[in-house]
Design an enzyme around this catalytic site. Structure first.
Site, mmCIF file in Angstrom:
data_model
loop_
_atom_site.group_PDB
_atom_site.id
_atom_site.type_symbol
_atom_site.label_atom_id
_atom_site.label_comp_id
_atom_site.label_asym_id
_atom_site.label_seq_id
_atom_site.Cartn_x
_atom_site.Cartn_y
_atom_site.Cartn_z
ATOM 1 N N GLN A 95 0.852 -1.204 0.000
ATOM 2 C CA GLN A 95 0.000 0.000 0.000
ATOM 3 C C GLN A 95 0.880 1.244 0.000
ATOM 4 O O GLN A 95 1.829 1.336 0.796
ATOM 5 C CB GLN A 95 -0.922 0.007 1.223
ATOM 6 C CG GLN A 95 -1.952 1.129 1.183
ATOM 7 C CD GLN A 95 -2.953 1.069 2.347
ATOM 8 O OE1 GLN A 95 -2.768 0.303 3.299
ATOM 9 N NE2 GLN A 95 -3.991 1.883 2.256
ATOM 10 N N HIS A 101 -8.588 1.554 -1.021
ATOM 11 C CA HIS A 101 -8.984 1.528 -2.440
ATOM 12 C C HIS A 101 -8.857 0.125 -2.978
ATOM 13 O O HIS A 101 -8.057 -0.670 -2.492
ATOM 14 C CB HIS A 101 -8.161 2.516 -3.270
ATOM 15 C CG HIS A 101 -6.684 2.356 -3.109
ATOM 16 N ND1 HIS A 101 -6.000 2.873 -2.033
ATOM 17 C CD2 HIS A 101 -5.772 1.711 -3.864
ATOM 18 C CE1 HIS A 101 -4.722 2.568 -2.137
ATOM 19 N NE2 HIS A 101 -4.548 1.845 -3.233
HETATM 20 P P1 AMP Z 1 -1.534 1.161 -3.577
HETATM 21 O O1 AMP Z 1 -0.087 0.892 -3.898
HETATM 22 O O2 AMP Z 1 -2.384 -0.081 -3.522
HETATM 23 O O3 AMP Z 1 -1.675 2.046 -2.365
HETATM 24 O O4 AMP Z 1 -2.092 1.948 -4.826
HETATM 25 C C1 AMP Z 1 -2.026 3.321 -4.970
HETATM 26 C C2 AMP Z 1 -2.406 3.593 -6.400
HETATM 27 O O5 AMP Z 1 -2.856 4.920 -6.498
HETATM 28 C C3 AMP Z 1 -1.258 3.423 -7.392
HETATM 29 O O6 AMP Z 1 -1.633 2.470 -8.384
HETATM 30 C C4 AMP Z 1 -1.078 4.821 -7.965
HETATM 31 O O7 AMP Z 1 -0.743 4.805 -9.329
HETATM 32 C C5 AMP Z 1 -2.443 5.436 -7.729
HETATM 33 N N1 AMP Z 1 -2.461 6.898 -7.580
HETATM 34 C C6 AMP Z 1 -1.672 7.642 -6.777
HETATM 35 N N2 AMP Z 1 -2.002 8.954 -6.883
HETATM 36 C C7 AMP Z 1 -3.033 9.014 -7.762
HETATM 37 C C8 AMP Z 1 -3.809 10.074 -8.298
HETATM 38 N N3 AMP Z 1 -3.592 11.350 -7.964
HETATM 39 N N4 AMP Z 1 -4.779 9.775 -9.177
HETATM 40 C C9 AMP Z 1 -5.005 8.483 -9.536
HETATM 41 N N5 AMP Z 1 -4.313 7.436 -9.083
HETATM 42 C C10 AMP Z 1 -3.330 7.695 -8.206
#
Ligand code: AMP
Ligand code: ZN
Length: 138
Positions: A95, A101
């Site tokens: 994460q 999410h």
């Molecule tokens: P996780 O590693 O499961 O916490 O996933 C976080 C996800 O959020 C990653 O796939 C990022 O590419 C995505 N992410 C981070 N910032 C944004 C943003 N501003 N808009 C859309 N996706 C994002």
């Protein structure tokens, strides 16, 4: 409740514009900014919950219902070979944004996305013992 300085609170609440795939009273689903494959969607609750331990069970269930709808749409649109529905909790689990999410990722037989692991093994009776210990905590 929103959390100050949480980017996903701002996106889910519409304070930061996003390419929105789905929205209802409790959730917004958007395009991931750095997709594993094109069409990678993330589903965000509008209230702030850091992870699966904080989100109420009914909302967690609802997130999976939305994930199912999005998986179906991805399959139809991209004719992908598969779809991953993933959800990370804690840094150790990958994460990076600490607002709950769910990822919905189109997959292809020959893509380079990696969500595999080396298969482990249990000793005699170990899995059954752990199952009992988990069961006692549900
Ligand atoms: P996780 O590693 O499961 O916490 O996933 C976080 C996800 O959020 C990653 O796939 C990022 O590419 C995505 N992410 C981070 N910032 C944004 C943003 N501003 N808009 C859309 N996706 C994002
Ligand atoms: Zn948040």
């Amino acid at each position: 409740m929103k959390k100050e300085d949480c980017i996903f609170c701002k996106i889910a609440g519409g304070d930061i514009p996003s390419s929105t795939v789905y929205e209802d009273a409790d959730f917004r689903a958007i395009m991931d900014i750095s997709p594993a494959n094109k069409g990678h969607v993330i589903i965000l609750p509008k209230d702030h919950f850091a992870n699966v331990f904080e989100i109420p069970e009914d909302l967690a269930g609802k997130a999976f219902q939305i994930a199912k709808k999005i998986a179906k749409a991805e399959k139809e649109l991209f004719n992908c070979d598969g779809v991953n529905i993933l959800q990370n909790n804690g840094e150790a689990a990958g994460q990076t944004v600490f607002h709950f999410h769910v990822h919905v990722i189109p997959r292809y037989t020959k893509d380079t996305v990696n969500v595999t692991w080396k298969q482990g093994a249990y000793g005699e009776g170990e899995a059954a013992k752990i199952a009992e210990e988990l069961k006692a905590r549900l």
